[in-house]
Design a protein around this motif. Structure first.
Motif, PDB file in Angstrom:
ATOM      1  N   THR A 284       0.818  -1.217   0.000  1.00 48.64           N
ATOM      2  CA  THR A 284       0.000   0.000   0.000  1.00 48.64           C
ATOM      3  C   THR A 284       0.843   1.255   0.000  1.00 48.64           C
ATOM      4  O   THR A 284       0.663   2.158  -0.837  1.00 48.64           O
ATOM      5  CB  THR A 284      -0.947   0.004   1.214  1.00 48.64           C
ATOM      6  N   PHE A 285       1.783   1.344   0.927  1.00 42.97           N
ATOM      7  CA  PHE A 285       2.489   2.608   1.079  1.00 42.97           C
ATOM      8  C   PHE A 285       3.652   2.770   0.106  1.00 42.97           C
ATOM      9  O   PHE A 285       4.119   3.882  -0.118  1.00 42.97           O
ATOM     10  CB  PHE A 285       2.934   2.780   2.531  1.00 42.97           C
TER      11      PHE A 285
ATOM     12  N   VAL B  14       1.826   4.340  -2.783  1.00 43.28           N
ATOM     13  CA  VAL B  14       1.561   5.768  -2.563  1.00 43.28           C
ATOM     14  C   VAL B  14       2.691   6.586  -3.177  1.00 43.28           C
ATOM     15  O   VAL B  14       2.453   7.634  -3.805  1.00 43.28           O
ATOM     16  CB  VAL B  14       1.426   6.068  -1.056  1.00 43.28           C
TER      17      VAL B  14
ATOM     18  N   MET C 230      -5.473   2.174   8.644  1.00 42.62           N
ATOM     19  CA  MET C 230      -5.081   3.268   7.760  1.00 42.62           C
ATOM     20  C   MET C 230      -4.794   2.756   6.352  1.00 42.62           C
ATOM     21  O   MET C 230      -5.190   3.379   5.354  1.00 42.62           O
ATOM     22  CB  MET C 230      -3.861   3.998   8.324  1.00 42.62           C
TER      23      MET C 230
ATOM     24  N   VAL D 246      -6.329   4.090   2.904  1.00 37.44           N
ATOM     25  CA  VAL D 246      -5.428   4.705   1.920  1.00 37.44           C
ATOM     26  C   VAL D 246      -5.499   3.986   0.584  1.00 37.44           C
ATOM     27  O   VAL D 246      -5.509   4.623  -0.483  1.00 37.44           O
ATOM     28  CB  VAL D 246      -3.985   4.713   2.462  1.00 37.44           C
ATOM     29  N   GLN D 247      -5.562   2.662   0.618  1.00 35.41           N
ATOM     30  CA  GLN D 247      -5.557   1.929  -0.644  1.00 35.41           C
ATOM     31  C   GLN D 247      -6.771   2.272  -1.505  1.00 35.41           C
ATOM     32  O   GLN D 247      -6.655   2.470  -2.721  1.00 35.41           O
ATOM     33  CB  GLN D 247      -5.509   0.420  -0.396  1.00 35.41           C
TER      34      GLN D 247
ATOM     35  N   VAL E 155      -6.667   6.592  -2.090  1.00 35.39           N
ATOM     36  CA  VAL E 155      -5.509   7.237  -2.702  1.00 35.39           C
ATOM     37  C   VAL E 155      -4.864   6.354  -3.763  1.00 35.39           C
ATOM     38  O   VAL E 155      -4.724   6.750  -4.919  1.00 35.39           O
ATOM     39  CB  VAL E 155      -4.463   7.625  -1.637  1.00 35.39           C
ATOM     40  N   CYS E 156      -4.479   5.129  -3.399  1.00 34.55           N
ATOM     41  CA  CYS E 156      -3.694   4.290  -4.314  1.00 34.55           C
ATOM     42  C   CYS E 156      -4.455   3.945  -5.594  1.00 34.55           C
ATOM     43  O   CYS E 156      -3.918   4.095  -6.694  1.00 34.55           O
ATOM     44  CB  CYS E 156      -3.260   3.012  -3.606  1.00 34.55           C
TER      45      CYS E 156
ATOM     46  N   TYR F 237     -10.746  10.466   7.423  1.00 34.69           N
ATOM     47  CA  TYR F 237      -9.392  10.478   7.978  1.00 34.69           C
ATOM     48  C   TYR F 237      -9.383  11.111   9.371  1.00 34.69           C
ATOM     49  O   TYR F 237      -8.655  10.653  10.267  1.00 34.69           O
ATOM     50  CB  TYR F 237      -8.437  11.223   7.043  1.00 34.69           C
TER      51      TYR F 237
ATOM     52  N   ASN G  71       3.102   8.564   7.500  1.00 29.62           N
ATOM     53  CA  ASN G  71       2.219   8.008   6.479  1.00 29.62           C
ATOM     54  C   ASN G  71       0.846   8.669   6.494  1.00 29.62           C
ATOM     55  O   ASN G  71       0.286   8.984   5.442  1.00 29.62           O
ATOM     56  CB  ASN G  71       2.068   6.493   6.694  1.00 29.62           C
TER      57      ASN G  71
ATOM     58  N   CYS H   6      -0.673  11.235   3.351  1.00 26.49           N
ATOM     59  CA  CYS H   6      -1.870  10.926   2.559  1.00 26.49           C
ATOM     60  C   CYS H   6      -2.912  12.033   2.674  1.00 26.49           C
ATOM     61  O   CYS H   6      -3.583  12.367   1.680  1.00 26.49           O
ATOM     62  CB  CYS H   6      -2.449   9.589   3.005  1.00 26.49           C
TER      63      CYS H   6
END
Length: 630
Positions: free
Chosen positions: A350-351, A354, A429, A433-434, A437-438, A461, A500, A504
């Motif tokens: 995931t990160f 990003v 998180m 996020v995935q 954002v991703c 968030y 992180n 985001c």
């Protein structure tokens, strides 16, 4: 132990010694000296400069040195081919820059087309200039913008184009060769301890008690029996040595060489285990750590490719499935180990995406965050024996322990519980996020369709941040100092969570969707970026060695500072000159953000890493900083 001038004790790594015939042992005498292994890197300098061992600026048709010497300047065929490809890429970039600002080269996708929008009749000093941040374009990872039409194989992610695993091994040497280059036991002890001090807090997926049990059992074996050990166990040991070596404060060149050698030994042991067709928990643990090692070693593109194999193996093992569903008879300990390993794979995927702006892979899973219970804590002990084998008077399961008789009055929970909290909330998180954002950024799509959508997403968030344990999000200077002195493990987890999370949030505030009426929220983006940069500053202040090693942390800070600098560069006319003639410097948020960019630039100029990557980052950030004309 050695003492510094201030009287503080600092551990020192024993001299690295290796068995006779070790590829890195310069004084090995039992075997004939071997020719030094050269790195597979083409020579780009001209033949005359190579022969004279002088610096070559690689200009065509004549380099500066040959021009001064008035000597014949010739390049090899490989050097000419590479130079021709580079010129083609630069020509394409030059044509692109004619339609945009000169400072756009190499910036992130969401900052690749900075435009000026004059707000309609600003009425007060809080009116910031709107910034358009396009999310389209090729992946700018490590500041590389390779055109998609380029048919020549290119290092899409900038640097680290050499093969990451140097080949020291023969075709028939087997595991005996790998076992033959083990470090001395006392050196291995130091490296393992350093791994669990610096890496395990951030990625707590290796069960410490079980690891030490296997580790001590392995080292107690006679040399002949070590050769019959499980190759995957040997691979895990070597990559732990490699990661630990990265955080040992010794000579930089020697540290890099030794760490790369240990990683090569780990990869060779994995190869001997047929890891592409046979996977296990240990196999995937070793692969996760190899990916992080490659990132820190300036081989991020190789880490991305290697991570693809890791992801397929994780799916093949069924790590993405809830153990209660697919393996109900499995022991509770094994179920927790599978969950933690899946979380580590999911978190890494995931990160990393990003930063890469590439599609996430860990998208299918029914493993529940709530299934992680206290039994996952590796720092819990049994019968008063700590995980490293020594007696611990404060074990949490001892009813007569000081902690149970007189509970601590500290502001934070005992560190035994922090791992479970950290894993759970990083997992929460990563899930958010995935999806938010991703996935959209991997296709160059806007993150939100309207201002209302962005407000709702930011609220999600905010709700997550409000629900997390305080130990993971506290940023007050005094409390961070308290963590640094009393609980460095929790501080590392705190810093990675904060970095992180706010990175985001910054991306969401900075995203824009012209069709949906969504523009960059300057105030929100600057405030989130400053929070993320503060985590980096705390990291550098309290754990400088760690901060100089973690590539992902440095690159996030670079992107945050670059975005802030781009925004500040558009604010010189944001305030109405008809009011009081004040400059943006009079606005506290803008002034403080500018100070943060300057500080980040100073730190990145000192941080470790590959010199060319370090120079590229600082040059790009300096250019953006110079565009701030107030």
């Amino acid at each position: 132990m050695e003492t510094t001038g201030g009287g503080a004790f600092q551990p020192t790594l024993p001299k690295l010694e290796h068995p006779p015939g070790h590829p890195l042992e310069p004084n090995a005498t039992s075997t004939p000296p071997k020719k030094k292994q050269k790195r597979n890197k083409p020579t780009l300098s001209c033949e005359e400069c190579v022969e004279r061992k002088t610096k070559c600026d690689r200009s065509r048709p004549f380099c500066l040195a040959c021009s001064k010497r008035q000597s014949d300047c010739k390049y090899s065929d490989v050097a000419n081919i590479i130079a021709s490809a580079d010129r083609g890429a630069r020509s394409t970039a030059s044509r692109s820059r004619k339609q945009s600002k000169p400072t756009e080269l190499g910036e992130a996708p969401h900052t690749s087309s900075l435009q000026m929008h004059v707000p309609p009749t600003p009425t007060n000093r809080s009116q910031y200039r709107s910034v358009s941040l396009s999310s389209t374009g090729s992946s700018p990872f490590l500041l590389s913008n390779i055109p998609y039409s380029n048919q020549t194989p290119s290092p899409y992610f900038g640097l680290g184009s050499e093969h990451p695993f140097a080949n020291y091994w023969t075709s028939r040497g087997g595991l005996l060769e790998v076992i033959g280059v083990l470090p001395a036991k006392d050196q291995a002890d130091i490296l393992v301890a350093k791994y669990f001090e610096t890496v395990d807090p951030v990625y707590p997926m290796v069960h410490r008690r079980n690891f030490y049990a296997d580790y001590e059992r392995f080292w107690s074996l006679p040399d002949a029996e070590k050769q019959a050990a499980d190759p995957v166990l040997v691979a895990l040991h070597f990559v732990v040595y490699a990661m630990g070596t990265q955080f040992i404060p010794i000579d930089s060149d020697g540290r890099v060489q030794m760490a790369e050698f240990y990683t090569s030994a780990s990869q060779q042991a994995l190869r001997l285990s047929s890891y592409l067709s046979r996977a296990s928990v240990r196999t995937l643990q070793a692969m996760v750590l190899i990916c992080y090692f490659l990132m820190n070693d300036n081989h991020a593109s190789d880490a991305w490719a290697f991570g693809g194999v890791l992801m397929r193996q994780a799916y093949a093992m069924g790590l993405h499935r809830d153990p209660d569903i697919i393996a109900p008879r499995c022991s509770l300990s094994d179920k927790h180990q599978r969950r933690k390993l899946w979380q580590a794979v999911f978190f890494q995927d995931t990160f990393l995406t990003v930063l890469l702006k590439l599609p996430p892979s860990a998208t299918f899973s029914d493993v529940r965050v709530e299934s992680l219970t206290e039994e996952t804590d590796d720092y819990a002990t049994t019968n008063g024996t700590s995980l490293s084998g020594s007696q611990d008077a404060t074990t949490i399961i001892n009813p007569m322990s000081i902690r149970n008789i007189a509970p601590s009055s500290d502001a934070f929970p005992p560190y035994e519980h922090s791992d479970r909290l950290y894993i759970r909330w990083m997992w929460h998180m990563a899930n958010l996020v995935q999806s938010s954002v991703c996935t959209p950024r991997s296709l160059g799509n806007p993150l939100v369709g309207s201002p209302w959508d962005r407000a709702n997403l930011i609220a999600r968030y905010d709700d997550l941040h409000a629900s997390i344990p305080r130990i993971l999000c506290v940023s007050d200077a005094a409390e961070v100092l308290h963590l640094a002195t009393s609980n460095p493990r929790s501080l590392r987890q705190n810093l990675f969570f904060r970095s992180n999370f706010w990175h985001c949030v910054m991306i969401i505030h900075a995203d824009e969707n012209e069709a949906g009426g969504v523009s960059c929220d300057v105030k929100g983006a600057l405030e989130a970026a400053r929070q993320a940069l503060k985590a980096f500053f705390d990291f550098w202040e309290h754990l400088k060695v760690d901060a100089a090693v973690w590539w992902v942390f440095q690159h996030r800070a670079f992107e945050e500072a670059l975005l802030v600098a781009r925004i500040l560069g558009t604010q010189e006319q944001a305030l109405s000159p008809g009011l009081d003639g004040s400059s943006p410097a009079a606005d506290p948020l803008l002034a403080q953000a500018k100070v943060d960019v300057r500080r980040c630039l100073d730190i990145l100029d000192l941080a470790g890493g590959e010199p060319e990557m370090q120079k590229t980052r600082t040059d790009v950030l300096k250019t953006a900083f110079a565009e701030i004309l107030w």
